[in-house]
Design a protein around this motif. Structure first.
Motif, PDB file in Angstrom:
ATOM      1  N   PRO A   1      20.878 -29.727 -11.916  1.00  0.00           N
ATOM      2  CA  PRO A   1      22.141 -29.511 -11.378  1.00  0.00           C
ATOM      3  C   PRO A   1      23.088 -29.260 -12.448  1.00  0.00           C
ATOM      4  O   PRO A   1      23.081 -29.903 -13.384  1.00  0.00           O
ATOM      5  N   ARG A   2      23.644 -28.216 -12.198  1.00  0.00           N
ATOM      6  CA  ARG A   2      24.946 -27.884 -13.125  1.00  0.00           C
ATOM      7  C   ARG A   2      26.283 -27.685 -12.355  1.00  0.00           C
ATOM      8  O   ARG A   2      26.208 -26.998 -11.222  1.00  0.00           O
ATOM      9  N   LEU A   3      27.253 -27.914 -12.968  1.00  0.00           N
ATOM     10  CA  LEU A   3      28.410 -27.482 -12.350  1.00  0.00           C
ATOM     11  C   LEU A   3      29.037 -26.182 -12.775  1.00  0.00           C
ATOM     12  O   LEU A   3      29.444 -25.601 -13.642  1.00  0.00           O
ATOM     13  N   LEU A   4      29.105 -25.389 -11.884  1.00  0.00           N
ATOM     14  CA  LEU A   4      29.239 -23.955 -11.716  1.00  0.00           C
ATOM     15  C   LEU A   4      30.703 -23.644 -11.463  1.00  0.00           C
ATOM     16  O   LEU A   4      31.184 -24.118 -10.174  1.00  0.00           O
ATOM     17  N   CYS A   5      31.545 -23.015 -12.051  1.00  0.00           N
ATOM     18  CA  CYS A   5      32.676 -22.371 -11.881  1.00  0.00           C
ATOM     19  C   CYS A   5      32.974 -21.100 -11.642  1.00  0.00           C
ATOM     20  O   CYS A   5      32.810 -20.355 -12.631  1.00  0.00           O
ATOM     21  N   PRO A   6      33.374 -20.450 -10.449  1.00  0.00           N
ATOM     22  CA  PRO A   6      33.568 -19.188 -10.132  1.00  0.00           C
ATOM     23  C   PRO A   6      34.836 -18.518 -10.539  1.00  0.00           C
ATOM     24  O   PRO A   6      35.717 -18.913 -10.562  1.00  0.00           O
ATOM     25  N   LEU A   7      34.637 -17.412 -11.432  1.00  0.00           N
ATOM     26  CA  LEU A   7      35.531 -16.749 -12.131  1.00  0.00           C
ATOM     27  C   LEU A   7      35.703 -15.556 -11.460  1.00  0.00           C
ATOM     28  O   LEU A   7      34.942 -14.751 -11.325  1.00  0.00           O
ATOM     29  N   SER A   8      36.930 -15.078 -11.278  1.00  0.00           N
ATOM     30  CA  SER A   8      37.263 -13.436 -10.747  1.00  0.00           C
ATOM     31  C   SER A   8      38.085 -12.989 -11.443  1.00  0.00           C
ATOM     32  O   SER A   8      39.458 -12.979 -11.697  1.00  0.00           O
ATOM     33  N   LEU A   9      37.665 -11.729 -12.162  1.00  0.00           N
ATOM     34  CA  LEU A   9      38.594 -10.837 -12.974  1.00  0.00           C
ATOM     35  C   LEU A   9      38.900  -9.428 -12.483  1.00  0.00           C
ATOM     36  O   LEU A   9      38.235  -8.945 -12.366  1.00  0.00           O
ATOM     37  N   SER A  10      40.351  -9.563 -12.157  1.00  0.00           N
ATOM     38  CA  SER A  10      40.775  -8.278 -11.567  1.00  0.00           C
ATOM     39  C   SER A  10      41.527  -7.404 -12.636  1.00  0.00           C
ATOM     40  O   SER A  10      42.186  -8.289 -13.512  1.00  0.00           O
TER      41      SER A  10
ATOM     42  N   GLY B   1      30.754 -22.376 -21.482  1.00  0.00           N
ATOM     43  CA  GLY B   1      29.244 -22.795 -21.214  1.00  0.00           C
ATOM     44  C   GLY B   1      29.059 -23.649 -22.621  1.00  0.00           C
ATOM     45  O   GLY B   1      28.378 -24.751 -22.346  1.00  0.00           O
ATOM     46  N   ASP B   2      29.481 -23.215 -23.802  1.00  0.00           N
ATOM     47  CA  ASP B   2      29.438 -24.179 -25.118  1.00  0.00           C
ATOM     48  C   ASP B   2      30.819 -23.999 -25.884  1.00  0.00           C
ATOM     49  O   ASP B   2      30.833 -23.033 -26.375  1.00  0.00           O
ATOM     50  N   ILE B   3      31.456 -25.075 -25.487  1.00  0.00           N
ATOM     51  CA  ILE B   3      32.940 -24.808 -26.243  1.00  0.00           C
ATOM     52  C   ILE B   3      32.927 -24.976 -27.810  1.00  0.00           C
ATOM     53  O   ILE B   3      33.908 -24.581 -28.489  1.00  0.00           O
TER      54      ILE B   3
ATOM     55  N   LEU C   1      33.534 -14.940 -21.689  1.00  0.00           N
ATOM     56  CA  LEU C   1      34.157 -16.227 -20.988  1.00  0.00           C
ATOM     57  C   LEU C   1      32.905 -17.162 -20.727  1.00  0.00           C
ATOM     58  O   LEU C   1      33.318 -18.585 -20.960  1.00  0.00           O
ATOM     59  N   ALA C   2      31.949 -16.640 -19.922  1.00  0.00           N
ATOM     60  CA  ALA C   2      30.917 -17.705 -19.618  1.00  0.00           C
ATOM     61  C   ALA C   2      30.289 -18.333 -20.916  1.00  0.00           C
ATOM     62  O   ALA C   2      29.943 -19.506 -20.784  1.00  0.00           O
ATOM     63  N   GLU C   3      29.926 -17.656 -22.038  1.00  0.00           N
ATOM     64  CA  GLU C   3      29.382 -18.250 -23.277  1.00  0.00           C
ATOM     65  C   GLU C   3      30.233 -19.191 -23.888  1.00  0.00           C
ATOM     66  O   GLU C   3      29.777 -20.346 -24.336  1.00  0.00           O
ATOM     67  N   LEU C   4      31.662 -18.630 -23.975  1.00  0.00           N
ATOM     68  CA  LEU C   4      32.543 -19.750 -24.560  1.00  0.00           C
ATOM     69  C   LEU C   4      32.841 -20.929 -23.963  1.00  0.00           C
ATOM     70  O   LEU C   4      32.708 -22.090 -24.442  1.00  0.00           O
TER      71      LEU C   4
ATOM     72  N   GLU D   1      32.208 -13.868 -11.875  1.00  0.00           N
ATOM     73  CA  GLU D   1      31.182 -14.472 -12.603  1.00  0.00           C
ATOM     74  C   GLU D   1      31.162 -15.984 -12.531  1.00  0.00           C
ATOM     75  O   GLU D   1      32.302 -16.559 -12.359  1.00  0.00           O
ATOM     76  N   ASP D   2      29.778 -16.511 -12.525  1.00  0.00           N
ATOM     77  CA  ASP D   2      29.920 -18.269 -12.327  1.00  0.00           C
ATOM     78  C   ASP D   2      29.645 -18.585 -13.901  1.00  0.00           C
ATOM     79  O   ASP D   2      28.583 -18.348 -14.848  1.00  0.00           O
ATOM     80  N   VAL D   3      30.715 -19.540 -14.064  1.00  0.00           N
ATOM     81  CA  VAL D   3      30.615 -20.296 -15.417  1.00  0.00           C
ATOM     82  C   VAL D   3      30.196 -21.682 -15.518  1.00  0.00           C
ATOM     83  O   VAL D   3      30.338 -22.575 -14.556  1.00  0.00           O
ATOM     84  N   ASP D   4      29.172 -21.969 -16.513  1.00  0.00           N
ATOM     85  CA  ASP D   4      28.622 -23.274 -16.382  1.00  0.00           C
ATOM     86  C   ASP D   4      29.649 -24.139 -17.241  1.00  0.00           C
ATOM     87  O   ASP D   4      29.660 -24.138 -18.331  1.00  0.00           O
ATOM     88  N   PHE D   5      30.313 -25.238 -16.320  1.00  0.00           N
ATOM     89  CA  PHE D   5      31.319 -26.123 -16.883  1.00  0.00           C
ATOM     90  C   PHE D   5      30.639 -27.527 -17.175  1.00  0.00           C
ATOM     91  O   PHE D   5      31.556 -28.229 -17.306  1.00  0.00           O
ATOM     92  N   THR D   6      29.555 -27.675 -17.025  1.00  0.00           N
ATOM     93  CA  THR D   6      28.981 -28.989 -17.060  1.00  0.00           C
ATOM     94  C   THR D   6      29.263 -29.788 -18.338  1.00  0.00           C
ATOM     95  O   THR D   6      29.782 -31.050 -18.295  1.00  0.00           O
TER      96      THR D   6
END
Length: 404
Positions: free
Chosen positions: A365-374, A397-399, A392-395, A206-211
Protein backbone atom coordinates in the motif's frame (compact mmCIF):
# COMPACT_ATOMS: atom_id res chain seq x y z
CA UNK A 1 -6.49 65.27 9.62
CA UNK A 2 -4.24 62.45 8.43
CA UNK A 3 -0.82 61.18 9.39
CA UNK A 4 1.86 59.70 7.14
CA UNK A 5 0.79 56.26 5.80
CA UNK A 6 -2.83 56.69 6.87
CA UNK A 7 -5.05 55.04 4.21
CA UNK A 8 -6.64 57.62 1.91
CA UNK A 9 -8.68 55.48 -0.48
CA UNK A 10 -9.31 51.81 -1.21
CA UNK A 11 -8.85 50.81 -4.85
CA UNK A 12 -10.05 47.57 -6.42
CA UNK A 13 -8.20 46.26 -9.47
CA UNK A 14 -9.00 43.11 -11.44
CA UNK A 15 -7.72 40.76 -8.75
CA UNK A 16 -6.94 42.74 -5.64
CA UNK A 17 -8.12 45.40 -3.26
CA UNK A 18 -5.47 47.66 -1.75
CA UNK A 19 -5.18 50.95 0.10
CA UNK A 20 -3.27 54.01 -1.11
CA UNK A 21 -1.46 55.59 1.89
CA UNK A 22 -0.81 59.25 2.52
CA UNK A 23 2.80 60.30 1.90
CA UNK A 24 2.32 63.43 4.06
CA UNK A 25 0.79 64.45 7.35
CA UNK A 26 -1.78 67.22 6.99
CA UNK A 27 -5.40 68.16 6.52
CA UNK A 28 -7.62 67.00 3.66
CA UNK A 29 -9.19 70.11 2.12
CA UNK A 30 -10.95 68.62 -0.88
CA UNK A 31 -11.76 65.13 -2.20
CA UNK A 32 -11.58 64.89 -6.00
CA UNK A 33 -12.96 61.37 -6.55
CA UNK A 34 -16.16 59.56 -5.73
CA UNK A 35 -16.98 55.97 -4.94
CA UNK A 36 -17.19 54.01 -8.19
CA UNK A 37 -14.78 56.21 -10.16
CA UNK A 38 -12.30 54.44 -12.44
CA UNK A 39 -8.71 55.50 -11.83
CA UNK A 40 -5.35 55.19 -13.51
CA UNK A 41 -1.91 55.92 -12.10
CA UNK A 42 -1.40 59.67 -11.74
CA UNK A 43 -5.08 60.61 -11.36
CA UNK A 44 -5.69 63.23 -8.66
CA UNK A 45 -7.38 61.87 -5.54
CA UNK A 46 -7.53 64.85 -3.23
CA UNK A 47 -6.05 68.15 -2.13
CA UNK A 48 -4.41 68.46 1.26
CA UNK A 49 -2.88 71.18 3.39
CA UNK A 50 0.62 70.11 4.40
CA UNK A 51 2.80 71.53 7.17
CA UNK A 52 2.61 72.59 10.79
CA UNK A 53 1.30 76.09 10.03
CA UNK A 54 -2.45 75.83 10.59
CA UNK A 55 -2.96 79.10 8.75
CA UNK A 56 -1.15 77.99 5.62
CA UNK A 57 -3.68 78.21 2.83
CA UNK A 58 -1.43 76.75 0.13
CA UNK A 59 -2.72 73.39 -1.07
CA UNK A 60 -0.44 70.56 -2.10
CA UNK A 61 -2.29 69.28 -5.16
CA UNK A 62 -0.95 66.11 -6.72
CA UNK A 63 -0.23 65.10 -10.31
CA UNK A 64 -2.51 67.02 -12.65
CA UNK A 65 -1.87 64.75 -15.61
CA UNK A 66 -2.37 60.99 -15.79
CA UNK A 67 0.85 59.07 -16.25
CA UNK A 68 1.37 56.13 -18.57
CA UNK A 69 1.51 53.19 -16.17
CA UNK A 70 4.35 50.82 -17.02
CA UNK A 71 3.98 48.44 -14.07
CA UNK A 72 1.50 47.79 -11.30
CA UNK A 73 4.07 47.39 -8.53
CA UNK A 74 5.21 51.01 -8.38
CA UNK A 75 4.57 52.43 -4.92
CA UNK A 76 2.32 55.50 -4.85
CA UNK A 77 4.48 58.51 -4.05
CA UNK A 78 1.72 61.14 -3.89
CA UNK A 79 -1.96 61.37 -3.22
CA UNK A 80 -2.70 59.97 -6.65
CA UNK A 81 -3.80 56.59 -7.92
CA UNK A 82 -0.76 54.31 -7.75
CA UNK A 83 -1.90 51.28 -9.74
CA UNK A 84 -1.61 50.76 -13.45
CA UNK A 85 -4.78 48.67 -13.43
CA UNK A 86 -7.97 50.64 -13.44
CA UNK A 87 -9.51 50.70 -9.98
CA UNK A 88 -13.09 50.96 -8.86
CA UNK A 89 -14.46 51.09 -5.35
CA UNK A 90 -17.84 49.78 -6.46
CA UNK A 91 -19.54 48.35 -9.53
CA UNK A 92 -20.84 51.64 -10.90
CA UNK A 93 -19.60 52.55 -14.38
CA UNK A 94 -21.18 55.90 -15.27
CA UNK A 95 -19.96 56.73 -18.77
CA UNK A 96 -20.57 60.26 -20.09
CA UNK A 97 -21.85 61.07 -23.54
CA UNK A 98 -19.31 61.21 -26.35
CA UNK A 99 -17.93 64.78 -26.61
CA UNK A 100 -18.81 66.74 -29.69
CA UNK A 101 -16.08 67.29 -32.30
CA UNK A 102 -14.08 70.41 -31.44
CA UNK A 103 -14.90 70.19 -27.73
CA UNK A 104 -12.14 70.34 -25.16
CA UNK A 105 -10.63 66.92 -24.54
CA UNK A 106 -9.69 65.94 -20.98
CA UNK A 107 -6.67 63.62 -21.38
CA UNK A 108 -3.03 63.47 -20.29
CA UNK A 109 0.05 63.59 -22.56
CA UNK A 110 0.58 59.82 -22.49
CA UNK A 111 -3.02 59.18 -23.57
CA UNK A 112 -2.77 61.78 -26.35
CA UNK A 113 0.43 60.14 -27.58
CA UNK A 114 -1.25 56.71 -27.62
CA UNK A 115 -4.21 58.14 -29.54
CA UNK A 116 -1.87 59.63 -32.16
CA UNK A 117 -0.05 56.31 -32.54
CA UNK A 118 -3.31 54.40 -33.00
CA UNK A 119 -4.97 57.08 -35.14
CA UNK A 120 -7.84 57.56 -32.72
CA UNK A 121 -9.84 60.80 -32.62
CA UNK A 122 -10.07 61.70 -28.93
CA UNK A 123 -13.17 63.79 -29.64
CA UNK A 124 -14.98 60.51 -30.29
CA UNK A 125 -13.69 58.62 -27.25
CA UNK A 126 -15.74 58.35 -24.06
CA UNK A 127 -13.77 59.18 -20.95
CA UNK A 128 -14.31 56.88 -17.97
CA UNK A 129 -11.83 58.48 -15.57
CA UNK A 130 -12.59 61.06 -12.89
CA UNK A 131 -14.28 64.14 -14.33
CA UNK A 132 -14.66 62.27 -17.65
CA UNK A 133 -10.90 62.09 -18.13
CA UNK A 134 -9.94 59.86 -21.07
CA UNK A 135 -7.58 57.10 -19.97
CA UNK A 136 -5.51 54.56 -21.87
CA UNK A 137 -8.14 51.79 -21.66
CA UNK A 138 -10.75 54.12 -23.17
CA UNK A 139 -8.57 54.70 -26.27
CA UNK A 140 -7.78 50.99 -26.66
CA UNK A 141 -11.43 50.05 -26.22
CA UNK A 142 -12.51 52.61 -28.82
CA UNK A 143 -9.98 51.34 -31.36
CA UNK A 144 -11.00 47.73 -30.72
CA UNK A 145 -14.68 48.56 -31.21
CA UNK A 146 -13.96 50.37 -34.47
CA UNK A 147 -11.95 47.42 -35.78
CA UNK A 148 -14.77 45.03 -34.96
CA UNK A 149 -17.23 47.24 -36.82
CA UNK A 150 -15.07 47.51 -39.93
CA UNK A 151 -14.43 43.77 -39.96
CA UNK A 152 -18.15 43.14 -39.92
CA UNK A 153 -18.37 40.90 -36.86
CA UNK A 154 -21.90 40.42 -35.58
CA UNK A 155 -20.91 38.35 -32.54
CA UNK A 156 -17.72 39.37 -30.79
CA UNK A 157 -14.80 37.38 -32.12
CA UNK A 158 -13.14 34.98 -29.70
CA UNK A 159 -9.63 35.94 -30.82
CA UNK A 160 -7.22 35.28 -33.68
CA UNK A 161 -10.00 35.67 -36.24
CA UNK A 162 -12.11 32.92 -34.66
CA UNK A 163 -15.82 33.73 -34.99
CA UNK A 164 -17.65 34.27 -31.73
CA UNK A 165 -20.53 32.18 -30.40
CA UNK A 166 -23.92 33.83 -30.82
CA UNK A 167 -26.15 32.98 -27.87
CA UNK A 168 -29.79 32.00 -28.31
CA UNK A 169 -32.60 33.54 -26.30
CA UNK A 170 -32.48 31.18 -23.31
CA UNK A 171 -35.72 32.59 -21.89
CA UNK A 172 -37.64 30.68 -24.54
CA UNK A 173 -36.65 27.45 -22.79
CA UNK A 174 -37.50 28.50 -19.25
CA UNK A 175 -36.86 31.03 -16.51
CA UNK A 176 -33.39 32.58 -16.40
CA UNK A 177 -31.49 35.09 -14.29
CA UNK A 178 -28.72 37.37 -15.56
CA UNK A 179 -25.93 38.55 -13.25
CA UNK A 180 -23.14 40.92 -14.22
CA UNK A 181 -19.69 39.33 -14.26
CA UNK A 182 -17.29 40.71 -11.68
CA UNK A 183 -14.09 42.42 -12.79
CA UNK A 184 -12.15 39.38 -11.63
CA UNK A 185 -14.34 36.98 -13.60
CA UNK A 186 -13.89 39.07 -16.75
CA UNK A 187 -10.12 39.29 -16.26
CA UNK A 188 -9.82 35.55 -15.59
CA UNK A 189 -11.93 34.65 -18.62
CA UNK A 190 -9.88 36.91 -20.89
CA UNK A 191 -6.56 35.63 -19.56
CA UNK A 192 -7.55 31.97 -19.87
CA UNK A 193 -8.86 32.45 -23.41
CA UNK A 194 -5.74 34.39 -24.41
CA UNK A 195 -3.45 31.67 -23.08
CA UNK A 196 -5.47 28.83 -24.58
CA UNK A 197 -5.60 30.43 -28.02
CA UNK A 198 -1.91 31.39 -28.13
CA UNK A 199 -0.21 28.46 -26.38
CA UNK A 200 -0.06 24.96 -27.92
CA UNK A 201 -0.80 22.94 -24.79
CA UNK A 202 0.38 19.41 -24.00
CA UNK A 203 -0.06 17.72 -20.60
CA UNK A 204 2.25 15.09 -19.07
CA UNK A 205 0.89 12.96 -16.20
CA UNK A 206 2.80 11.21 -13.43
CA UNK A 207 1.94 9.41 -10.17
CA UNK A 208 4.25 10.37 -7.29
CA UNK A 209 4.79 8.24 -4.19
CA UNK A 210 3.98 10.52 -1.25
CA UNK A 211 4.13 7.81 1.43
CA UNK A 212 7.40 8.76 3.12
CA UNK A 213 6.91 12.49 2.54
CA UNK A 214 3.51 12.36 4.19
CA UNK A 215 4.85 10.49 7.19
CA UNK A 216 7.60 13.08 7.62
CA UNK A 217 5.15 15.97 7.18
CA UNK A 218 2.78 14.62 9.83
CA UNK A 219 5.73 14.26 12.19
CA UNK A 220 6.22 18.03 11.99
CA UNK A 221 2.77 18.82 13.38
CA UNK A 222 3.95 19.67 16.91
CA UNK A 223 6.74 21.92 15.66
CA UNK A 224 4.29 23.60 13.29
CA UNK A 225 1.96 24.41 16.20
CA UNK A 226 4.84 26.09 18.03
CA UNK A 227 5.66 28.14 14.95
CA UNK A 228 1.96 28.85 14.22
CA UNK A 229 2.61 27.51 10.73
CA UNK A 230 0.89 24.54 9.14
CA UNK A 231 3.24 22.33 7.13
CA UNK A 232 1.27 21.19 4.08
CA UNK A 233 2.58 19.23 1.07
CA UNK A 234 2.90 22.53 -0.85
CA UNK A 235 6.34 23.58 0.51
CA UNK A 236 7.77 20.19 -0.53
CA UNK A 237 6.25 20.57 -4.00
CA UNK A 238 7.63 24.11 -4.24
CA UNK A 239 11.15 22.97 -3.35
CA UNK A 240 10.98 20.05 -5.77
CA UNK A 241 9.78 22.31 -8.59
CA UNK A 242 12.54 24.84 -7.86
CA UNK A 243 15.10 22.03 -8.05
CA UNK A 244 13.60 20.80 -11.34
CA UNK A 245 13.57 24.32 -12.82
CA UNK A 246 17.28 24.58 -12.02
CA UNK A 247 18.06 21.18 -13.53
CA UNK A 248 15.88 21.78 -16.61
CA UNK A 249 16.11 25.55 -17.26
CA UNK A 250 14.12 25.32 -20.50
CA UNK A 251 11.05 25.41 -18.24
CA UNK A 252 12.14 28.75 -16.75
CA UNK A 253 11.84 30.86 -19.87
CA UNK A 254 9.47 33.14 -21.77
CA UNK A 255 9.11 33.32 -25.53
CA UNK A 256 9.37 36.71 -27.22
CA UNK A 257 7.82 35.82 -30.56
CA UNK A 258 7.97 39.40 -31.84
CA UNK A 259 11.76 39.53 -31.48
CA UNK A 260 12.22 35.77 -32.03
CA UNK A 261 14.08 35.47 -28.72
CA UNK A 262 14.01 33.19 -25.69
CA UNK A 263 14.08 35.07 -22.37
CA UNK A 264 15.99 32.92 -19.87
CA UNK A 265 15.19 33.87 -16.28
CA UNK A 266 17.97 33.78 -13.72
CA UNK A 267 15.56 33.65 -10.77
CA UNK A 268 12.94 31.20 -9.56
CA UNK A 269 9.62 32.74 -8.53
CA UNK A 270 6.65 30.35 -8.37
CA UNK A 271 2.96 31.25 -8.37
CA UNK A 272 0.50 29.30 -6.22
CA UNK A 273 -3.15 29.27 -7.28
CA UNK A 274 -5.51 30.07 -4.40
CA UNK A 275 -9.23 29.36 -4.52
CA UNK A 276 -11.07 32.34 -3.02
CA UNK A 277 -14.75 33.32 -2.78
CA UNK A 278 -14.04 36.00 -5.38
CA UNK A 279 -12.34 33.60 -7.81
CA UNK A 280 -8.92 32.13 -8.52
CA UNK A 281 -5.91 34.25 -7.54
CA UNK A 282 -2.20 33.46 -8.02
CA UNK A 283 0.20 35.10 -5.55
CA UNK A 284 3.90 34.60 -6.31
CA UNK A 285 6.54 33.30 -3.88
CA UNK A 286 9.94 34.75 -4.78
CA UNK A 287 13.33 33.00 -4.72
CA UNK A 288 11.87 29.61 -3.83
CA UNK A 289 15.24 27.95 -4.41
CA UNK A 290 16.81 30.06 -1.63
CA UNK A 291 14.20 29.41 1.09
CA UNK A 292 13.67 26.57 3.54
CA UNK A 293 10.51 24.53 4.03
CA UNK A 294 9.29 26.43 7.10
CA UNK A 295 9.87 29.78 5.42
CA UNK A 296 7.97 28.63 2.34
CA UNK A 297 5.14 27.25 4.49
CA UNK A 298 4.80 30.54 6.37
CA UNK A 299 4.90 32.64 3.21
CA UNK A 300 2.39 30.43 1.38
CA UNK A 301 0.05 30.59 4.39
CA UNK A 302 0.34 34.39 4.56
CA UNK A 303 -0.20 34.94 0.83
CA UNK A 304 -3.17 32.55 0.72
CA UNK A 305 -4.79 34.47 3.59
CA UNK A 306 -4.22 37.80 1.86
CA UNK A 307 -5.66 36.37 -1.37
CA UNK A 308 -8.84 35.24 0.38
CA UNK A 309 -9.16 38.66 2.05
CA UNK A 310 -8.44 40.47 -1.26
CA UNK A 311 -5.46 42.19 0.35
CA UNK A 312 -2.80 41.14 -2.16
CA UNK A 313 -0.70 43.91 -3.63
CA UNK A 314 -0.28 43.92 -7.44
CA UNK A 315 3.46 43.30 -6.97
CA UNK A 316 2.64 40.10 -5.06
CA UNK A 317 0.96 38.64 -8.15
CA UNK A 318 3.69 39.44 -10.67
CA UNK A 319 7.00 37.97 -11.79
CA UNK A 320 6.14 34.27 -11.72
CA UNK A 321 8.30 31.78 -13.65
CA UNK A 322 6.11 28.71 -13.06
CA UNK A 323 2.76 28.01 -11.40
CA UNK A 324 1.32 25.31 -9.14
CA UNK A 325 -2.41 24.68 -8.90
CA UNK A 326 -3.77 22.07 -6.51
CA UNK A 327 -7.15 20.36 -6.40
CA UNK A 328 -5.95 17.79 -3.89
CA UNK A 329 -8.16 19.15 -1.16
CA UNK A 330 -11.24 18.67 -3.33
CA UNK A 331 -10.70 15.53 -5.39
CA UNK A 332 -10.11 14.23 -8.88
CA UNK A 333 -7.51 11.92 -10.41
CA UNK A 334 -6.01 14.20 -13.11
CA UNK A 335 -6.70 17.41 -15.02
CA UNK A 336 -5.12 19.63 -17.67
CA UNK A 337 -4.34 23.07 -16.22
CA UNK A 338 -3.97 26.00 -18.63
CA UNK A 339 -0.51 27.53 -18.84
CA UNK A 340 -0.35 30.97 -17.23
CA UNK A 341 1.28 32.76 -20.16
CA UNK A 342 3.97 34.18 -20.52
CA UNK A 343 5.10 31.29 -18.33
CA UNK A 344 5.66 28.08 -20.28
CA UNK A 345 4.51 25.45 -17.75
CA UNK A 346 2.12 24.82 -14.87
CA UNK A 347 1.87 21.88 -12.47
CA UNK A 348 -1.52 20.52 -11.45
CA UNK A 349 -1.76 18.48 -8.24
CA UNK A 350 -4.69 16.10 -7.70
CA UNK A 351 -5.88 14.20 -4.62
CA UNK A 352 -3.50 11.57 -3.22
CA UNK A 353 -4.92 8.07 -2.63
CA UNK A 354 -3.68 4.75 -1.22
CA UNK A 355 -3.07 2.24 -4.01
CA UNK A 356 -1.37 -1.17 -4.30
CA UNK A 357 2.11 -0.95 -5.84
CA UNK A 358 4.12 -4.00 -6.89
CA UNK A 359 7.59 -4.02 -5.30
CA UNK A 360 8.87 -7.03 -7.20
CA UNK A 361 7.64 -9.57 -4.69
CA UNK A 362 4.28 -8.34 -3.44
CA UNK A 363 1.80 -5.48 -3.64
CA UNK A 364 2.42 -2.77 -1.04
CA UNK A 365 0.00 0.00 0.00
CA UNK A 366 1.50 3.33 -1.12
CA UNK A 367 0.11 6.87 -1.09
CA UNK A 368 0.17 8.04 -4.71
CA UNK A 369 -0.40 11.64 -5.75
CA UNK A 370 -1.25 12.36 -9.42
CA UNK A 371 0.64 15.27 -11.03
CA UNK A 372 -0.33 16.91 -14.33
CA UNK A 373 2.27 19.09 -16.04
CA UNK A 374 0.87 21.30 -18.83
CA UNK A 375 3.49 23.02 -20.97
CA UNK A 376 3.95 25.25 -23.99
CA UNK A 377 5.10 22.92 -26.75
CA UNK A 378 6.86 25.79 -28.52
CA UNK A 379 9.34 26.05 -25.63
CA UNK A 380 9.36 22.54 -24.20
CA UNK A 381 9.44 19.18 -25.99
CA UNK A 382 7.76 16.02 -24.76
CA UNK A 383 10.96 14.27 -23.70
CA UNK A 384 11.93 17.16 -21.41
CA UNK A 385 8.42 17.21 -19.93
CA UNK A 386 8.76 13.52 -19.08
CA UNK A 387 12.18 14.22 -17.52
CA UNK A 388 10.64 17.03 -15.45
CA UNK A 389 7.84 14.91 -13.98
CA UNK A 390 10.19 11.95 -13.46
CA UNK A 391 12.57 14.20 -11.53
CA UNK A 392 9.68 15.50 -9.40
CA UNK A 393 8.67 11.90 -8.64
CA UNK A 394 12.23 11.06 -7.55
CA UNK A 395 12.54 14.14 -5.36
CA UNK A 396 9.20 13.80 -3.63
CA UNK A 397 9.46 10.03 -3.40
CA UNK A 398 12.61 10.48 -1.31
CA UNK A 399 12.82 14.04 0.07
CA UNK A 400 16.44 13.48 1.10
CA UNK A 401 17.32 14.05 -2.55
CA UNK A 402 16.45 17.73 -2.05
CA UNK A 403 19.61 17.97 0.04
CA UNK A 404 21.87 16.73 -2.78
Amino acid sequence: EVEVDDPLVTVESDKATFEIPSPHAGKITKVLVSEGDKLSEGNDLLEMQVGNDAGDEEDDTDDAEAKDAESADESPRKQSAGASDKGSASGKDDVPDVPQPGAKVHAGPAVRKLARELGADLNRVKGSGPKSRIIKDDVEGYVKAQLQKTQGGGAVAGGSGIPGIKLPDFSQFGDIQRDAMTRMQVATANNMQRSWLNVPHVTQHEDVDFTDLEAFRKGLKAEGEKRAVKMTPLPFILKACAHALTALPQFNVALDMERKEIVRKQYIHIGIAVDTPAGLMVPVIRDVDKKGLWELAAEAQELAGKARDKKLKPSEMQGGCFSITSLGGIGGTAFTPIVNSPEVAILGVSKAAMKPVWDGEAFQPRLLCPLSLSYDHRAVNGADAARFTTLLAELMGDIRRLLL
